[in-house]
Structure formats: structure tokens, C-alpha cells
Design an enzyme around this catalytic site. Structure first.
Site, mmCIF file in Angstrom:
data_model
loop_
_atom_site.group_PDB
_atom_site.id
_atom_site.type_symbol
_atom_site.label_atom_id
_atom_site.label_comp_id
_atom_site.label_asym_id
_atom_site.label_seq_id
_atom_site.Cartn_x
_atom_site.Cartn_y
_atom_site.Cartn_z
ATOM 1 N N ASP A 113 0.857 -1.182 0.000
ATOM 2 C CA ASP A 113 0.000 0.000 0.000
ATOM 3 C C ASP A 113 0.899 1.240 0.000
ATOM 4 O O ASP A 113 2.052 1.174 0.446
ATOM 5 C CB ASP A 113 -0.872 -0.028 1.279
ATOM 6 C CG ASP A 113 -2.148 0.775 1.112
ATOM 7 O OD1 ASP A 113 -2.394 1.285 0.005
ATOM 8 O OD2 ASP A 113 -2.906 0.882 2.095
ATOM 9 N N THR A 162 -2.497 6.346 -4.021
ATOM 10 C CA THR A 162 -3.470 7.396 -4.295
ATOM 11 C C THR A 162 -2.805 8.464 -5.166
ATOM 12 O O THR A 162 -3.455 9.390 -5.623
ATOM 13 C CB THR A 162 -3.940 8.058 -2.984
ATOM 14 O OG1 THR A 162 -2.778 8.385 -2.216
ATOM 15 C CG2 THR A 162 -4.814 7.120 -2.181
#
Ligand code: ADE
Length: 349
Positions: A113, A162
Site C-alpha cells: 500500500d 493514491t
């Protein structure tokens, strides 16, 4: 102190994590929405299985809460393999990466992540791991210095970010599959909350579920969170069924309006509207005025405001659109700058 934000898609508490696991799809067939991605993955997984190989390395980018972690678990399940999760900032040294990679069994998935936050020194080790399934580790130094090559099992790296723009080109180019996750249309969110309500044995009216889906900012994590808040409210207020009135009351209590915007969104719009007269203004200035982290605003607040057309990102900074100004109750900026071309989710084109 930063505003508490319970509708934020970006922050996951341990309780949240626990509660949401039971609602997450475990196989691709159960996965709702992101149809293009699901189709690409179905083919990639079937092909890999046919060749008894791991699936290709996959990079998922897009706003938080859209299912990147869930997909890593789903893919591993489809491959009949295990998934190990870590994050860019957790891999501080090359040894951390070696540790993560050497515990993988054939066709396992390593999920990283926030891969854009991988330290450069660690990133270099990941290239040969991804390409040639090996890591060269330096042992000893000086005269006795030598390199030991560690061979790895065939594995799939799934990177999530992101901020695709912050990924280095060499890292990005090593992913065979790259996919941008988009905000879910409310119809898909309705299907997701319908499924969740069924799993939670809730007595909910279709119009009540629709009201939740429409307030979920295109994000399944928010949809499921709103659903649980409504469920609590209905239980405590002894409402027999979850209808639109109960949803309205429950979410008003949580500060979520009919568009799904919360206090942090409204504060952001208010600050630009009043302190900066509608903009244009730099993100850092807005963040400083609000006492918030600029990265948080950029990742979890702005994308949806761009999507609904309340905000424009111009060369001179952030600016409210006429709709955004009307929502914030301030006069529209006199001469809105020409907005930079943007994708619908706010990424610069
Ligand atoms: N729960 C959260 N996201 C989901 C999705 N995309 N499909 C089904 N259930 C979900």
C-alpha cells in the site's frame, strides 16, 4: 487539531477494518462495479492459472476507499494463494523488503500500500525482484565486500497508490497491469449497500438504501460505513425499517449532507470562499488556514469536490466554481481561471 472525519475514506480504524471485512467480497464474481478492471483481471488470472504462473504485477491507483486492498485479497483467493500486506513507509530498509519477499510461496501476492512512499534505497531492490525474481544483497564491506543473490519464488506484486504521479517511471514501467480505480456510480453503490444490508440482516427499504448510496461519495468504504451508522440509529431509535427518513435523520446527526459532503468538505469550501474570496489559492495556504495536512486534503477532500464540479484546479491554485461558491454561500469568483484539463476524478490530464 485536525478535524475528526468519520466519513473520510482515507482513515481506517481497527474497528472499521474489522467491521468492513465481513462485508468485503472475497471472489471476483462477488465484486460489484469497476467492470472493466474486473474483466481485465478475470482474463489475467485465468491466463496465469492456465500457465501455472503467478498473475502479472499489478499497479492500482485512485482515491482511497475504492477497494485496492480488497482486490489484492480477491486476486490471491482466485489464484489459490496467500496475500501478505505491507506499505511503502513500513519498508524502511532493504532488509524489510527481503523479509517480506522471502516468506512468499509460489504465486503468492505481496501487497504494498502507498507504494509511492517506498524509500528510494528500497525501490532499487524491488526492480530485480519484480523482473528476475532475485535480490542482490551486499554482505560485508570494503575488501571483503561481496554480493549474495537471493532467489525468490514466483510471486505477484500488487502496488496501491493514491498518487500515481509520485511513482518513479522505472517502478511504474515494471507493472504489467496498471489500472486506475474510478469513483463508483451511485447505482453500483446501491448494489453494494443492498448486498451489505442483506449480510447484516437489515430490514431496509429500497429508497432508504438509495439515499445511502447517493450520499457515499462514490466510495464503497463510505457506503458501508454510512450503512452501519444508519443501522445503529434505526436500532436505538426503534425505527422498524430503514427508510429515507431514518437515513436522513441518522446522517444529519453525523453531519453528512444530501451530497455526502461532511464538515471537512464544507470547511474547505468555506475557507476558500471566505478567507481567499473564492481563490485561486495555493493548497498549502488553504491547509495552513484549516490546520490540516495538505496531503490529506489533496487525497481525500479535493478529488470528490473536483468530481462534483465545486472546485477547479487552475495554474494559479484552487478556485471555487460557480456551483461551489453557491454551495458555500459566497459570491462566485469574479473571473474564474481556465481550469487545467482534468480527468473526472481530479487527476491532472
Ligand atoms: N464491498 C465493498 N466494495 C465492494 C464491491 N466493489 N463489491 C461488492 N462488495 C463490496
Amino acid at each position: 487539531m485536525a478535524t475528526e472525519r468519520w466519513v473520510s475514506a482515507g482513515t481506517r480504524t481497527p474497528e472499521e477494518e474489522q467491521a468492513s471485512w465481513s462485508l468485503r467480497p472475497t471472489r471476483l464474481g462477488e465484486y460489484i462495479g469497476q467492470r472493466e478492471l474486473v474483466e481485465r483481471l478475470t482474463i489475467a488470472i485465468q491466463a496465469a492459472r492456465g500457465r501455472a504462473e503467478p498473475m502479472e504485477h499489478l499497479l492500482l491507483h485512485g482515491p482511497p476507499g475504492l477497494g485496492k486492498t480488497t482486490l489484492a485479497h480477491v486476486i490471491a483467493a482466485e489464484m489459490g494463494a496467500a496475500v501478505y500486506t505491507t506499505s511503502g513507509p513500513a519498508l524502511t530498509r532493504a532488509a524489510d523488503l527481503v523479509g517480506a519477499l522471502t516468506k512468499l510461496k509460489p504465486n503468492d501476492v505481496l501487497f504494498i500500500d502507498e507504494i509511492h512512499r517506498l524509500p528510494i534505497a528500497v525501490e532499487e531492490f524491488i526492480y530485480p525482484a519484480m523482473e528476475d525474481r532475485k535480490i542482490d544483497v551486499a554482505v560485508d564491506s570494503g575488501m571483503n565486500g561481496r554480493t549474495v543473490t537471493i532467489r525468490l519464488q514466483p510471486f505477484t506484486l500488487i502496488g496501491a497508490t493514491t498518487r500515481a504521479g509520485l511513482l518513479s517511471a522505472p517502478l511504474r514501467s515494471r507493472f504489467g497491469l496498471v489500472h486506475h480505480l474510478r469513483y463508483y456510480p451511485w447505482e453500483d453503490l446501491l448494489e453494494i449497500v443492498r448486498r451489505s444490508a442483506r449480510l447484516l440482516s437489515m430490514d431496509a427499504e429500497p429508497t432508504g438504501l438509495e439515499a445511502i448510496a447517493r450520499r457515499s461519495r462514490g466510495t464503497p468504504r463510505i457506503a458501508n460505513r454510512l450503512l452501519r451508522r444508519v443501522r445503529d440509529y434505526a436500532q436505538v431509535k426503534a425505527a422498524d425499517r430503514v427508510g429515507p427518513r431514518v437515513v436522513e435523520e441518522a446522517l444529519a446527526l453525523e453531519g453528512v449532507d444530501t451530497l455526502g459532503l461532511d464538515e471537512l468538505d464544507r470547511k474547505y469550501l468555506r475557507v476558500i470562499g471566505t478567507t481567499y474570496r473564492g481563490g485561486p489559492v495555493g493548497l498549502e495556504a488553504v491547509a495552513a488556514t484549516m490546520g490540516e495536512d495538505a496531503g490529506t486534503l489533496e487525497d481525500v477532500v479535493e478529488p470528490y469536490l473536483l468530481q462534483v464540479g465545486f472546485l477547479a484546479r487552475t495554474r494559479r491554485g484552487r478556485q471555487l466554481t460557480a456551483d461551489g461558491a453557491a454551495f458555500a454561500g459566497v459570491p462566485a469568483p469574479a473571473a474564474p481561471d481556465a481550469a487545467e484539463p482534468l480527468f473526472s476524478d481530479g487527476r491532472p490530464a
